[in-house]
Design an enzyme around this catalytic site. Structure first.
Site, PDB file in Angstrom:
ATOM      1  N   ASP A  39      36.495  68.052  76.456  1.00 58.58           N
ATOM      2  CA  ASP A  39      37.336  67.299  77.401  1.00 58.58           C
ATOM      3  C   ASP A  39      36.690  66.057  78.013  1.00 58.58           C
ATOM      4  OD1 ASP A  39      39.041  69.423  76.922  1.00 58.58           O
ATOM      5  OD2 ASP A  39      38.631  70.425  78.827  1.00 58.58           O
ATOM      6  N   MET A  81      35.012  65.603  63.021  1.00 56.73           N
ATOM      7  CA  MET A  81      36.324  66.240  63.079  1.00 56.73           C
ATOM      8  C   MET A  81      36.969  66.159  61.696  1.00 56.73           C
ATOM      9  SD  MET A  81      37.838  65.216  66.826  1.00 56.73           S
ATOM     10  CE  MET A  81      37.447  63.473  66.798  1.00 56.73           C
ATOM     11  N   ARG A 113      37.958  64.298  70.740  1.00 61.22           N
ATOM     12  CA  ARG A 113      39.322  63.759  70.725  1.00 61.22           C
ATOM     13  C   ARG A 113      39.500  62.487  71.536  1.00 61.22           C
ATOM     14  NH1 ARG A 113      41.932  68.836  73.111  1.00 61.22           N
ATOM     15  NH2 ARG A 113      39.902  68.707  74.123  1.00 61.22           N
ATOM     16  N   CYS A 120      34.245  77.128  64.477  1.00 61.90           N
ATOM     17  CA  CYS A 120      35.597  76.759  64.036  1.00 61.90           C
ATOM     18  C   CYS A 120      36.535  77.969  64.073  1.00 61.90           C
ATOM     19  CB  CYS A 120      35.547  76.184  62.625  1.00 61.90           C
ATOM     20  SG  CYS A 120      37.184  75.738  62.033  1.00 61.90           S
TER      21      CYS A 120
HETATM   22  C1  LIG Z   1      41.458  67.290  64.357  1.00 64.71           C
HETATM   23  C2  LIG Z   1      40.212  68.007  64.786  1.00 64.71           C
HETATM   24  C3  LIG Z   1      39.264  68.345  63.837  1.00 64.71           C
HETATM   25  C4  LIG Z   1      38.094  69.008  64.218  1.00 64.71           C
HETATM   26  N1  LIG Z   1      37.160  69.286  63.260  1.00 64.71           N
HETATM   27  C5  LIG Z   1      35.973  69.815  63.633  1.00 64.71           C
HETATM   28  C6  LIG Z   1      34.916  70.005  62.678  1.00 64.71           C
HETATM   29  O1  LIG Z   1      35.062  69.685  61.494  1.00 64.71           O
HETATM   30  N2  LIG Z   1      33.765  70.528  63.124  1.00 64.71           N
HETATM   31  C7  LIG Z   1      33.558  70.877  64.444  1.00 64.71           C
HETATM   32  O2  LIG Z   1      32.472  71.323  64.806  1.00 64.71           O
HETATM   33  N3  LIG Z   1      34.531  70.725  65.350  1.00 64.71           N
HETATM   34  C8  LIG Z   1      35.714  70.200  64.980  1.00 64.71           C
HETATM   35  N4  LIG Z   1      36.685  70.003  65.929  1.00 64.71           N
HETATM   36  C9  LIG Z   1      36.424  70.386  67.343  1.00 64.71           C
HETATM   37  C10 LIG Z   1      35.793  69.215  68.110  1.00 64.71           C
HETATM   38  O3  LIG Z   1      34.572  68.857  67.515  1.00 64.71           O
HETATM   39  C11 LIG Z   1      35.512  69.565  69.568  1.00 64.71           C
HETATM   40  O4  LIG Z   1      34.666  70.675  69.617  1.00 64.71           O
HETATM   41  C12 LIG Z   1      36.781  69.879  70.360  1.00 64.71           C
HETATM   42  O5  LIG Z   1      37.839  68.995  70.031  1.00 64.71           O
HETATM   43  C13 LIG Z   1      36.515  69.783  71.876  1.00 64.71           C
HETATM   44  O6  LIG Z   1      35.899  68.558  72.214  1.00 64.71           O
HETATM   45  P1  LIG Z   1      36.742  67.284  72.748  1.00 64.71           P
HETATM   46  O7  LIG Z   1      37.507  67.712  73.968  1.00 64.71           O
HETATM   47  O8  LIG Z   1      35.707  66.235  73.033  1.00 64.71           O
HETATM   48  O9  LIG Z   1      37.661  66.904  71.634  1.00 64.71           O
HETATM   49  C14 LIG Z   1      37.868  69.350  65.580  1.00 64.71           C
HETATM   50  C15 LIG Z   1      38.831  69.022  66.524  1.00 64.71           C
HETATM   51  C16 LIG Z   1      39.981  68.344  66.156  1.00 64.71           C
HETATM   52  C17 LIG Z   1      40.998  67.993  67.204  1.00 64.71           C
END
Ligand SMILES: Cc1cc2nc3c(=O)[nH]c(=O)nc-3n(C[C@H](O)[C@H](O)[C@H](O)COP(=O)(O)O)c2cc1C
Length: 303
Positions: free
Chosen positions: A191, A1, A214, A86
């Site tokens: 999620d 992230m 997250r 992204c």
């Molecule tokens: C602050 C932030 C930065 C992120 N940066 C990236 C990134 O650099 N590369 C990427 O593939 N996804 C990035 N994401 C998306 C997350 O990898 C993920 O796909 C998304 O948050 C959903 O998954 P989760 O519910 O487990 O967070 C980012 C998300 C957040 C909140």
């Protein structure tokens, strides 16, 4: 992230409760081969304890993708992941990230270029759903027909940040993968907040693995297999905050803005009487020394 899982936070996660695979922040392939190289390369710093460590890259120039593949292999990474999901405006403007969804020609060229530069490294693509089911099927079928080892699917489309991740569509992607490229791994994302949920997603949808993002903001021990059953003392949380901030300061010195550290305060300073007040005091700190001074005399109350 991006601006979250830097070298320092990855080090904290790897030494607190470690996942099986850790991904870097996304790293610009154009930036790697520009005058800004010295700044960009910081994203690819890692230590042995972070293995298995995968470098995530983004961009739209096949030549730089080939060079990046070679470079990342030389750095000793365990794998490369291409970001094709992204939704950031600046990234889309450069025909990268989620702008690649449906751009078969360029997406294919980028995959081939990385494979050429790093023929022996496992390669994954992280992407999102397209805007309708038909296009999603077409897009994922295309990716799975390429020479990739894993497909990581975030169950939302690039225009959607509010709805729950669509795990039914991730389940359909598993079926597609089994039909087109059964040797590839299908990793679901969206999620998930505990290992228990990981097992449920595996059982219900057949995914080979789950990427968790997250949830680390809610629980630094989220990668423990029994994270829900664990209770951690306030001292332990604040101890982690001190360790994280000290390492941030030792690693980046003045080369990174201390304000970046502040987004982590909520991760560690929570759920005890006086937490809100302590966070307010910490928010005005300008460096590690000030933070350590504020935390030193803190009387801790409850957990
Ligand atoms: C602050 C932030 C930065 C992120 N940066 C990236 C990134 O650099 N590369 C990427 O593939 N996804 C990035 N994401 C998306 C997350 O990898 C993920 O796909 C998304 O948050 C959903 O998954 P989760 O519910 O487990 O967070 C980012 C998300 C957040 C909140």
């Amino acid at each position: 992230m991006d601006d979250v899982t830097d070298f320092v936070f990855r080090e904290i996660v790897a030494t607190t409760a470690k996942p099986d695979v850790i991904f870097t922040e996304f790293t610009s392939t154009d930036g790697l081969f520009s005058r800004g190289h010295d700044k960009v390369i910081r994203k690819l710093r890692f230590s042995e304890c972070q293995r298995s460590i995968v470098a995530q890259i983004w961009g739209a120039n096949p030549e730089n993708f080939e060079k990046a593949g070679k470079y990342i292999a030389e750095l000793g990474f365990d794998g490369i992941d291409i970001n094709m999901g992204c939704p950031d405006k600046g990234v889309i403007k450069k025909k990268s990230g989620s702008a690649l969804i449906g751009n078969y020609k360029l997406a294919g060229e980028l995959i081939d270029a990385v494979k050429k530069g790093a023929p022996n490294l496992p390669l994954s693509v992280k992407t999102r759903l397209a805007t309708d089911q038909g296009s999603t099927k077409e897009w994922l079928s295309f990716l799975l027909s390429k020479n990739i080892d894993a497909l990581i699917l975030h169950g939302r489309n690039a225009k959607d940040s509010k709805n729950p991740a669509n795990w039914e569509e991730i389940g359909q992607a598993v079926e597609l993968k089994n039909a087109i490229n059964p040797k590839a791994l299908l990793i679901g994302n969206g999620d998930v907040t505990s290992y228990k949920e990981v097992l449920e997603k595996h059982k219900t949808y057949g995914v080979d693995g789950v990427m968790v993002g997250r949830a680390i903001f809610q629980d630094p021990w989220v990668f423990e297999k029994n994270s829900e059953a664990l209770v951690h003392s306030t001292e332990k949380y604040l101890g982690l905050l001190i360790r994280h901030t000290k390492l941030f300061s030792e690693t980046w010195g003045k080369t990174k803005n201390f304000n970046i550290m502040k987004k982590f305060f909520k991760v560690y300073v929570r759920d005890f009487v006086g937490a809100d007040n302590l966070r307010i005091q910490l928010m005005v700190c300008k460096n590690y020394e000030e933070l350590a001074f504020v935390l030193q005399p803190t009387p801790l109350v409850g957990v």
